[in-house]
Design an enzyme around this catalytic site. Structure first.
Site, short mmCIF file in Angstrom:
data_model
loop_
_atom_site.label_atom_id
_atom_site.label_comp_id
_atom_site.label_asym_id
_atom_site.label_seq_id
_atom_site.Cartn_x
_atom_site.Cartn_y
_atom_site.Cartn_z
N ASP A 199 13.97 5.07 26.42
CA ASP A 199 14.00 4.62 24.93
C ASP A 199 12.65 3.83 24.67
O ASP A 199 11.75 4.13 25.71
CB ASP A 199 15.12 4.16 24.44
CG ASP A 199 15.53 4.39 23.09
OD1 ASP A 199 14.69 3.63 21.94
OD2 ASP A 199 16.39 5.16 22.77
N HIS A 231 15.17 -0.40 19.08
CA HIS A 231 15.95 0.81 19.16
C HIS A 231 16.52 0.93 20.54
O HIS A 231 17.71 1.14 20.91
CB HIS A 231 15.21 2.01 18.96
CG HIS A 231 15.94 3.21 18.76
ND1 HIS A 231 16.11 4.07 19.70
CD2 HIS A 231 16.54 3.92 17.60
CE1 HIS A 231 16.84 5.14 19.40
NE2 HIS A 231 16.93 4.95 18.13
N ASN A 329 19.28 13.29 13.11
CA ASN A 329 19.66 12.74 11.96
C ASN A 329 18.90 13.40 10.76
O ASN A 329 18.91 12.76 9.62
CB ASN A 329 19.18 11.29 11.86
CG ASN A 329 20.02 10.32 12.85
OD1 ASN A 329 20.89 10.79 13.63
ND2 ASN A 329 19.32 9.24 12.98
N SER A 403 21.52 8.27 17.34
CA SER A 403 20.97 7.39 18.54
C SER A 403 22.16 6.48 18.84
O SER A 403 22.19 5.96 19.94
CB SER A 403 19.89 6.65 17.88
OG SER A 403 18.70 7.53 18.08
#
Length: 454
Positions: A199, A231, A329, A403
């Site tokens: 990530d 994130h 998403n 996520s």
């Protein structure tokens, strides 16, 4: 049609690419494949990941090498002209050890789906359908519909009614995600398991992780592992956070696991396939049994999955590593728009995770398994109002997305691996067999809500 500044698609609706290529080789005959690359396209002087520390190059090394093969995966990342790529494609037709050639994509963190301003229209959908509708209007529409549903079907909100502030259950001791997945009552903790999260990095100074075993590497040129985005820290917190954080609620699943941080996305949240593959190669070479990736690129209806990533997923499973990725998403379910599972989660050998609300209904943004050739949803997990760690000094944050669902499943996979000794495909089977079946289509939730072992 215009596109969002964060969209991984160009104005033509095609995936955004870097100009480099991914070349899939036969892992049993990598040297033969390299010779075929030379014979067909004149590609010489290919570096090997095994020659670098930790079996993977740094971000600077990855950027400086024109041709690099990841030995654990049998994939080369190559800078070449389109004519050379065509010559290599022709070699795949002749039955050489070169199996496939694909453009390298730009890949991004699958972000919180409720940004300020206007929501972008997915490529392939009319601009006037969505892109000109203000977020405040959509929020008002959504809230009005939810209010009506809650009045007509009060039982549907029972799960949400137990939540306090910050996505925690009413007594404040655990998050709702740990509650509904039964992670909070499991006797297992991920002890002895290695969980890699690929990530935006991790806040290595976060007080909730003092004393934990953390290995890290950056695959982004000019950036250290330290998370300048948030994130990655949030995802690592969900998958591997402490059982007893200094400030409740508890938000982490596999609290005794070893943490492997692969920074494959920049502090702006973007990266490329080469960096992702470098992180996967590093995780497999390091013996990580679970690899969590809350990243991706949008996929259009009818678009096939990547042959390169599908083979990487298969090869990882054979090595005892399960890759788990976010479904994406991009959907607007309140308008009847369901977008296909994102790349690379749409590969059949990579586990794709959808997002649920606290009432165990679908998150409106969660993508679905609508493409026939791969692209199925495998499991669902908590993905709305998820509380977890965040870089200091903020310390914690509550956000939403597939996520956030993905690291829940990564942590649960570590618990099942500890409980049963399962690895690779067997571990995949354990997760799907133990899932809690929901009264929702398998297109949306796969086998159901992921559950911890008792």
């Amino acid at each position: 049609m215009t596109t969002s500044g964060n969209s991984p698609y160009s104005s033509s609706g095609q995936p955004e690419t870097t100009g480099r290529y991914l070349v899939l080789l036969d892992t049993d005959n990598i040297d033969d494949g390299l010779r075929a690359m030379d014979d067909s396209a004149g590609i010489r002087h290919v570096a090997h990941s095994a020659d670098f520390r930790d079996h993977s190059p740094s971000g600077e090394q990855l950027a400086s090498e024109d041709s690099l093969v990841f030995d654990e995966l049998g994939v080369a990342v190559v800078t070449m002209e389109p004519g050379q790529a065509q010559a290599l494609n022709a070699a795949t037709m002749r039955g050489s050890s070169v199996i496939a050639v694909e453009p390298e994509r730009v890949v991004r963190a699958i972000e919180d789906p409720d940004p300020d301003g206007y929501l972008p229209a997915p490529p392939g959908f009319a601009e006037t359908d969505i892109i000109t509708i203000p977020v405040d209007y959509l929020k008002g529409y959504r809230d009005a519909v939810n209010h009506l549903v809650d009045r007509l079907l009060p039982k549907e909100q029972e799960a949400e009614s137990v939540l306090g502030r910050g996505g925690a259950v009413a007594d404040g001791s655990i998050t709702w995600g740990l509650d509904v997945t039964k992670a909070s009552t499991s006797q297992y903790s991920g002890l002895g398991l290695k969980v890699a999260v690929l990530d935006t990095g991790f806040d290595l100074t976060h007080p909730d992780f003092v004393g934990r075993a953390v290995s890290s590497k950056s695959f982004i040129e000019g950036e250290e592992v330290q998370d300048g985005n948030g994130h990655g820290t949030h995802c690592i917190g969900t998958a591997c956070g402490s059982k007893l954080p200094e400030i409740l609620p508890r938000y982490g699943v596999a609290y005794n696991s070893e943490i492997y941080v692969g920074k494959v996305l920049s502090n702006e949240g973007s990266g490329a396939d080469g960096g992702i593959l470098a992180g996967i190669n590093w995780a497999i070479a390091s013996g990580c049994q679970i690899i969590s990736m809350s990243l991706g690129a949008m996929v259009l209806p009818g678009q096939n999955h990547s042959a390169v990533y599908e083979n990487v997923g298969r090869r990882a499973l054979r090595r005892g590593s399960l890759i788990i990725a976010a479904a994406g998403n991009d959907s607007f379910r309140q308008f009847g728009v369901i977008v296909p599972v994102s790349h690379p989660a749409n590969c059949p050998s990579i586990m794709a995770i959808a997002a649920l609300r606290p009432n165990l209904k679908m998150a409106p943004f969660s993508n679905g398994g609508i493409n026939r050739n791969g692209g199925q949803i495998d499991l669902a997990a908590p993905g709305v109002d998820v509380y977890s760690s965040w870089p200091m000094p903020t310390r914690y944050s509550t956000i939403s997305g597939t996520s956030m669902a993905t690291p829940h499943v990564a942590g649960l996979a570590a618990l099942h691996a500890e409980a049963t000794g399962a690895r690779g495909r067997e571990l995949w089977a354990q997760l799907t067999q133990r899932a809690w079946r929901l009264s929702l289509p398998s297109r949306d939730v796969g086998s159901g809500l992921a559950q911890a072992p008792d």
